[in-house]
Design an enzyme around this catalytic site. Structure first.
Site, PDB file in Angstrom:
ATOM      1  N   LYS A  49       0.901  -1.134  -0.123  1.00  0.00           N
ATOM      2  CA  LYS A  49      -0.042  -0.051  -0.092  1.00  0.00           C
ATOM      3  C   LYS A  49       1.013   1.266  -0.022  1.00  0.00           C
ATOM      4  O   LYS A  49       0.529   2.286  -0.814  1.00  0.00           O
ATOM      5  CB  LYS A  49      -0.953   0.003   1.233  1.00  0.00           C
ATOM      6  CG  LYS A  49      -2.243  -1.050   1.067  1.00  0.00           C
ATOM      7  CD  LYS A  49      -2.854  -1.027   2.090  1.00  0.00           C
ATOM      8  CE  LYS A  49      -4.020  -2.008   2.195  1.00  0.00           C
ATOM      9  NZ  LYS A  49      -4.814  -2.218   3.591  1.00  0.00           N
ATOM     10  N   CYS A  65      -0.938   0.446   5.971  1.00  0.00           N
ATOM     11  CA  CYS A  65      -0.984  -0.285   7.135  1.00  0.00           C
ATOM     12  C   CYS A  65      -2.361  -1.336   6.719  1.00  0.00           C
ATOM     13  O   CYS A  65      -2.946  -1.265   5.551  1.00  0.00           O
ATOM     14  CB  CYS A  65      -1.784   0.375   8.410  1.00  0.00           C
ATOM     15  SG  CYS A  65      -2.794   1.892   8.156  1.00  0.00           S
ATOM     16  N   ASP A  66      -2.224  -2.547   7.257  1.00  0.00           N
ATOM     17  CA  ASP A  66      -2.935  -3.348   6.952  1.00  0.00           C
ATOM     18  C   ASP A  66      -3.443  -4.289   8.264  1.00  0.00           C
ATOM     19  O   ASP A  66      -2.658  -4.100   9.158  1.00  0.00           O
ATOM     20  CB  ASP A  66      -2.534  -4.332   5.908  1.00  0.00           C
ATOM     21  CG  ASP A  66      -3.767  -5.070   5.215  1.00  0.00           C
ATOM     22  OD1 ASP A  66      -4.858  -4.650   4.762  1.00  0.00           O
ATOM     23  OD2 ASP A  66      -3.987  -6.361   5.590  1.00  0.00           O
ATOM     24  N   GLN A  67      -4.413  -4.847   8.295  1.00  0.00           N
ATOM     25  CA  GLN A  67      -4.774  -5.835   9.480  1.00  0.00           C
ATOM     26  C   GLN A  67      -5.491  -7.280   8.828  1.00  0.00           C
ATOM     27  O   GLN A  67      -6.329  -7.089   8.120  1.00  0.00           O
ATOM     28  CB  GLN A  67      -5.986  -4.997  10.354  1.00  0.00           C
ATOM     29  CG  GLN A  67      -6.249  -5.889  11.525  1.00  0.00           C
ATOM     30  CD  GLN A  67      -6.976  -4.923  12.337  1.00  0.00           C
ATOM     31  OE1 GLN A  67      -8.095  -5.013  12.368  1.00  0.00           O
ATOM     32  NE2 GLN A  67      -6.328  -4.526  13.581  1.00  0.00           N
ATOM     33  N   ALA A 102      -0.226  -4.398  10.676  1.00  0.00           N
ATOM     34  CA  ALA A 102       1.154  -4.118  10.120  1.00  0.00           C
ATOM     35  C   ALA A 102       1.080  -2.573   9.992  1.00  0.00           C
ATOM     36  O   ALA A 102       0.030  -2.146   9.521  1.00  0.00           O
ATOM     37  CB  ALA A 102       1.413  -4.907   9.216  1.00  0.00           C
TER      38      ALA A 102
END
Length: 189
Positions: A49, A65-67, A102
């Site tokens: 991203k 960010c990512d989850q 993250a």
């Protein structure tokens, strides 16, 4: 910042340090690679991203960010639909899940990236169908991993949280972000 919640797409604002922040959608598909561990998926997507929008900005620090959530041994992504959210919440009822969040900071000046994954262990309350239906009618968390939007009414679904950063569950681990920004030469204070 890439990977915005829908309400923040295209937003511009100033940080507490006086730096300008721009929120943009990287337009990235969030699919799991075969055999990919959940924490590796979150890390890869956070980095992807930030890199997806890097060419739009010069001399900038890009935050991606990512989850990814894991419950009952199953990776629980963003449900996308009410039906998937009902299925996820029924599966999480009375159980524990781990949310891997993250964050990646990419420096467009030198091409370097730093990332970190912060786990948060969540125990859900027992959820009956009425509770799930009321929650989904009011919150509509179809863009949240595991269907639990802890920064909103989803907090009522949770019995306990354990982790090193209380912000990780809402999708941006701020303690890790401060460390990563410092590593890139930016002090928030």
């Amino acid at each position: 910042m890439s990977s915005p919640p829908p309400r923040a797409t295209g937003a511009n604002c100033s940080s507490g340090s006086g730096s300008r922040l721009t929120v943009t959608d990287p337009g990235l598909a969030e699919e799991r690679l075969p055999g990919e561990a959940p924490q590796d998926m979150a890390r890869r997507l956070a980095q992807a991203k930030s890199l997806a929008v890097a060419s739009r900005f010069h001399d900038a620090l890009i935050i991606g960010c990512d989850q990814v959530a894991v419950g009952n041994g199953e990776v629980l992504g963003k449900p996308g639909t009410r039906e998937n959210a009902v299925r996820q919440l029924r599966a999480l009822s009375g159980r524990e899940a781990v949310f891997y969040t993250a964050v990646c900071v990419h420096n467009t000046s030198d091409g370097s990236s730093r990332e970190r994954v912060v786990p948060c262990r969540v125990t859900f309350r027992e959820l009956d169908d009425g509770t799930i239906e009321r929650y989904l009618a009011r919150e509509q968390p179809y863009d949240c991993a595991g269907s639990a939007k802890a920064e909103g009414l989803g907090i009522a679904l949770i019995a306990k949280m354990e982790g090193e950063d209380p912000n990780a569950l809402v999708g941006l681990p701020l303690i890790a972000l401060v460390d990563l920004l410092r590593e890139q030469g930016f002090n928030v204070l």
